[in-house]
Every structure is written in C-alpha cells, then in structure tokens.
Write an enzyme that holds these catalytic residues in place. Structure first.
Site, PDB file in Angstrom:
ATOM      1  CG  HIS A 352      11.594  -0.955   7.294  1.00 31.39           C
ATOM      2  ND1 HIS A 352      12.234  -2.015   7.295  1.00 31.39           N
ATOM      3  CD2 HIS A 352      10.932  -1.144   8.578  1.00 31.39           C
ATOM      4  CE1 HIS A 352      12.158  -2.662   8.064  1.00 31.39           C
ATOM      5  NE2 HIS A 352      11.658  -2.356   9.021  1.00 31.39           N
ATOM      6  CB  ILE A 358      15.888  -4.252   5.799  1.00 31.57           C
ATOM      7  CG1 ILE A 358      17.227  -4.218   6.055  1.00 31.57           C
ATOM      8  CG2 ILE A 358      15.200  -5.468   6.226  1.00 31.57           C
ATOM      9  CD1 ILE A 358      17.834  -4.309   7.346  1.00 31.57           C
ATOM     10  N   GLY A 361       9.774  -7.244   7.144  1.00 31.93           N
ATOM     11  CA  GLY A 361       9.445  -8.743   7.447  1.00 31.93           C
ATOM     12  C   GLY A 361       7.698  -9.095   7.197  1.00 31.93           C
ATOM     13  CB  VAL A 362       4.577  -7.278   8.786  1.00 36.63           C
ATOM     14  CG1 VAL A 362       4.980  -7.846  10.251  1.00 36.63           C
ATOM     15  CG2 VAL A 362       5.145  -5.947   8.370  1.00 36.63           C
ATOM     16  CD  GLU A 366      -0.765  -8.534   2.989  1.00 37.17           C
ATOM     17  OE1 GLU A 366      -1.127  -8.921   4.325  1.00 37.17           O
ATOM     18  OE2 GLU A 366      -1.759  -8.549   2.295  1.00 37.17           O
TER      19      GLU A 366
END
Ligand code: ZN
Length: 449
Positions: A352, A358, A361-362, A366
């Site tokens: 990723h 990067i 975002g999740v 979290e």
C-alpha cells in the site's frame, strides 16, 4: 539510579580476522568510570589508544566492517565486540589487541559476549549516561533510511531487502537489552553472496572468510553445512551490526531506531547526525524524574503509559497494535493522546503501495480507536470491561501519512453518556492535521460476553 559498569576481571579471545585474515589476540580489561571503550594496539611501538567513537571512524574506503583509526593505526571490524559491549550494558572497557583486526570467530558475537559475561559485569560509582532525543529524526543515504524516535528504551526495527532469489526481504523488531540480545541476536552470523567473494578478495577484503565464519548465500540456499540458526538470521545479523555501530555514539542510545537496508558506512553517517540532535541524560531516580517533569511543565496528573503498559490494557497485538504509547491525565479523564512511530518497515507499506508507501486511512482511525480504548480501560473501575465502536462518522483524510511520520493521536469524548457516547479523534504529524473522525462507542463488561 543505574550506574556505569565495567568487567570484573580480564578475559581473552583469539582467532583470525575476517577481512585481513590476520591472527590476533584480544584482551578485555576493566576500566574506570568515564573511560569509555578504547582499543589499544599493543603490537605497535607507541601502543596507540583508539577510542571507539564515530569521530575516529575511518570512512570513505572500500570497507565492509566498521574501522577506527588514529594516525596510521587501524582496528578493523570492531562491530561485533561493540555490539556485545553495548547490549551487555558495559560502559567502560579497555580492549588490548595485538594486530589490526579482532577475530571473526564463528561470524557472530556469541564468543565475545560469552567472554565478557564470564568476566562478570561490575557496577562503578558513577551514574550511567545515555543519548536521548526529544523529536523524531530521519537520515537517508543511498538505499539506507534510518529514523530515530523518542523512547525510554533502546529499540530497533530493521528491514533488509535484496534482489536475490534466496534472500529478498526480512524484518525484525525488538528491544535491545541483555536478555533479548542473548536470545535473539548474539548467534546471528555475518553473510555474503557467493558471487561477490572474488571481487571482495580482489579488494583485499574477506581474506580470512570461510564457511566456518560466514554464511555464503547461493541462488537456492546457503553453501554452509551448518543450517541457518534462525529463519531470518540475515536481518538479525544486521541488527547485531547496527547495535555495534550505534555504540560509536560514545554512550548508549535510548530511542526507537527504524532502519531500512542499514550498512556500516551509513550507520556511522546516521550516528554522527544523531548525536548532534541528541542530549545526554543521566539515569535519574523516580524522584528526580518527577522533579524534572514538574520543571518541564507537565501537570502532576499526566502520565505516559509505555508500550508494555498499553499491551496490558488492550488485547490488540502485532501486527494490529497501532499505537506505541498513550498519554493520559487524571485531571482530564475524557481526553488522551496516543503516539505512533510510522516506520517504513510496517507490513502494510509493502502492498500500500509498492514504491509509494501511504498508511491506510482506516488504520489511522483504528489507531485513534485504540487510543480511546486505552483511555477508558486504564481507569481502575473499567478493568474488566471492553470498549466497542458502533459507528464512525465525518472521517476526513486530509494529508497522506508516510514512513517516518510520528503520529500524535488526540482523542476526546464529546458526548458523554456514561457507558455510551461519542468521541472525536484527530491525528497530527509534525503539528499538521492529517486525519479526523468521530465515532460512537459503548463500554461493556467482559463477563457480559
Ligand atoms: Zn557483522
């Protein structure tokens, strides 16, 4: 108060050097507080003393190990001795050597560490000193990337990567202390690729190398009869070398170090920059630390929960623990700040995205949720509870989070319904808002299922 140490009595090791092929005897001798680590070339007329510090590192030549020198006197390949001394907590040591390179022995640090432990470690009457940093620091040279993050321990996260069919990617993350070093690192052997041996020897290197003191990597395995000592022995040896090279700071380091593709020359380049940014801290007692924190303006109720404490509070584990530390404050029970060093070695960066890492975002959301869990569950009355998140809302990814970022995750309860409510989270890096989100939570008793 932790004190400086040396060894109790002399210890001796002998053998041939990896690169020069020269035979040498090394004698470890006790030294007084403040002496540091010095190599003494007892075979030379003036018996020059060379302190093992980065200022004496000899760089810029075709070298595979760490070399120190003074005038014409050199000592090659000191890193396995330095690594052992560092990990065993030895601050002061006189190392007499009767040639220009310590023995390579079995290619690991095991026999050095054994000799030093057999000599016994002795406390001296002086406080131990460390290099610490208060802000993250990044270093890059060629393919090497090394970062340092504030930590109250010495931790290393190391990754290597080669374009080779047998040895591609290996990664390890550990705290450096005597026990972990002796279990996880000390036996890892040095290595090279079979195709490079001829070139090394043409350059006057690896002249003492053999299958008894180095792993030789082939296209489909290793040439050695002795199997690998650990599945990922190669990256462990890189950690061994890195510990030794970082000790050229002149004092032990307390920081979290993440290293991608480390190598001696760049490790030394890193440490040179690191000490400029670092401050020397004497080991203090708890009372002294409390005094210091009152001087730096932290309020009395404020407390940093270490990574170990965080793991005792929440059930999340590697590879899904997204926070390193959490700051809580008794005076503000509905707020907390989590901290996360985002290292290039995180598994998710591999996919990723390849070549453009990067942080998903999740996972930042979290990390906010985990910070909130620590905030709730660190309260004594919530010891037997679990926190669940029911919904997330208003999520905004404002800036991409990349390797080297030091995330500060600020969370706060904005609607308090006791065991049910709404939280707001913000993730910052370098003072800039990266991500924000709101989420609903509910706290349940563990026994309620
Ligand atoms: Zn090595």
């Amino acid at each position: 108060m932790a004190k400086q140490t040396t060894i109790q009595k002399e210890a001796q090791v002998e053998g041939i050097g990896l690169h020069t092929g020269n035979k040498s005897t090394v004698v470890f001798k006790p030294a007084q507080a403040g002496y540091g680590i010095k190599f003494i070339r007892v075979d030379l007329p003036e018996k020059p003393e060379i302190e093992a510090i980065w200022q004496n590192a000899v760089t810029g030549m075709a070298v595979r190990g760490s070399v120190i020198g003074k005038g014409d006197a050199r000592v090659h390949t000191i890193e396995h001795i330095m690594s052992s001394a560092c990990a065993l907590g030895i601050d002061n040591l006189q190392i007499e050597i009767n040639n220009n390179e310590p023995p390579i022995l079995d290619g690991s640090a095991r026999l050095f560490a054994d000799a030093l432990m057999k000599a016994g470690i002795k406390e001296l009457d002086a406080p131990k000193e460390y290099f610490i940093i208060t802000e993250p620091f990044h270093f890059e040279a060629g393919k090497t990337k090394i970062s340092a993050y504030p930590s109250d321990k010495f931790e290393i996260d190391c990754a290597i990567g080669f374009e080779h069919p047998f040895l591609k990617h290996q990664q390890i993350s550990l705290e450096v202390n005597k026990e972990i070093f002796c279990n996880e690192v000390v036996g890892a052997r040095t290595f090279c690729f079979d195709y490079e041996i001829e070139a090394l020897q043409k350059n006057g290197l690896a002249l003492g190398g053999s299958l008894d003191n180095a792993i030789v990597v082939a296209l489909d395995g290793i040439h050695n009869k002795e199997p690998l000592r650990y599945d990922n022995e190669f990256v462990r040896h890189k950690v061994l070398d890195l510990i030794g090279d970082l000790y050229l700071a002149g004092k032990p380091v307390k920081a979290k170090i993440t290293a991608e593709k480390p190598g001696h020359q760049n490790n030394i380049g890193f440490i040179k920059e690191f000490v400029k940014k670092a401050v020397i801290k004497k080991e203090t007692t708890t009372a002294e630390a409390a005094m210091e924190s009152s001087q730096t303006g932290t309020t009395a109720g404020e407390r940093i929960l270490s990574h170990e404490e965080v793991l005792k509070i929440i059930p999340h584990r590697y590879p899904f623990i997204m926070i390193d530390k959490v700051k809580i404050n008794e005076a503000e029970p509905l707020k907390a700040t989590g901290y996360k060093c985002v290292s290039g070695n995180e598994g998710f960066f591999q996919g990723h995205f390849p070549g453009a890492p990067i942080m998903p975002g999740v996972l930042i959301v979290e990390a906010m949720a985990q910070t909130s869990c620590v905030m709730f569950l660190s309260k004594p009355e919530m010891k037997n509870c679990l926190a669940y998140f029911m919904s997330i809302d208003n999520v905004k990814f404002r800036r991409p989070v990349k390797p080297g970022d030091y995330l500060e995750l600020k969370v706060e309860v904005v609607k308090d319904g006791g065991r049910r409510g709404k939280m707001k989270g913000q993730a910052f890096a370098d003072g800039k808002l990266m991500t924000e989100a709101e989420f609903m939570f509910v706290i349940v008793d563990k026994t309620a299922g």
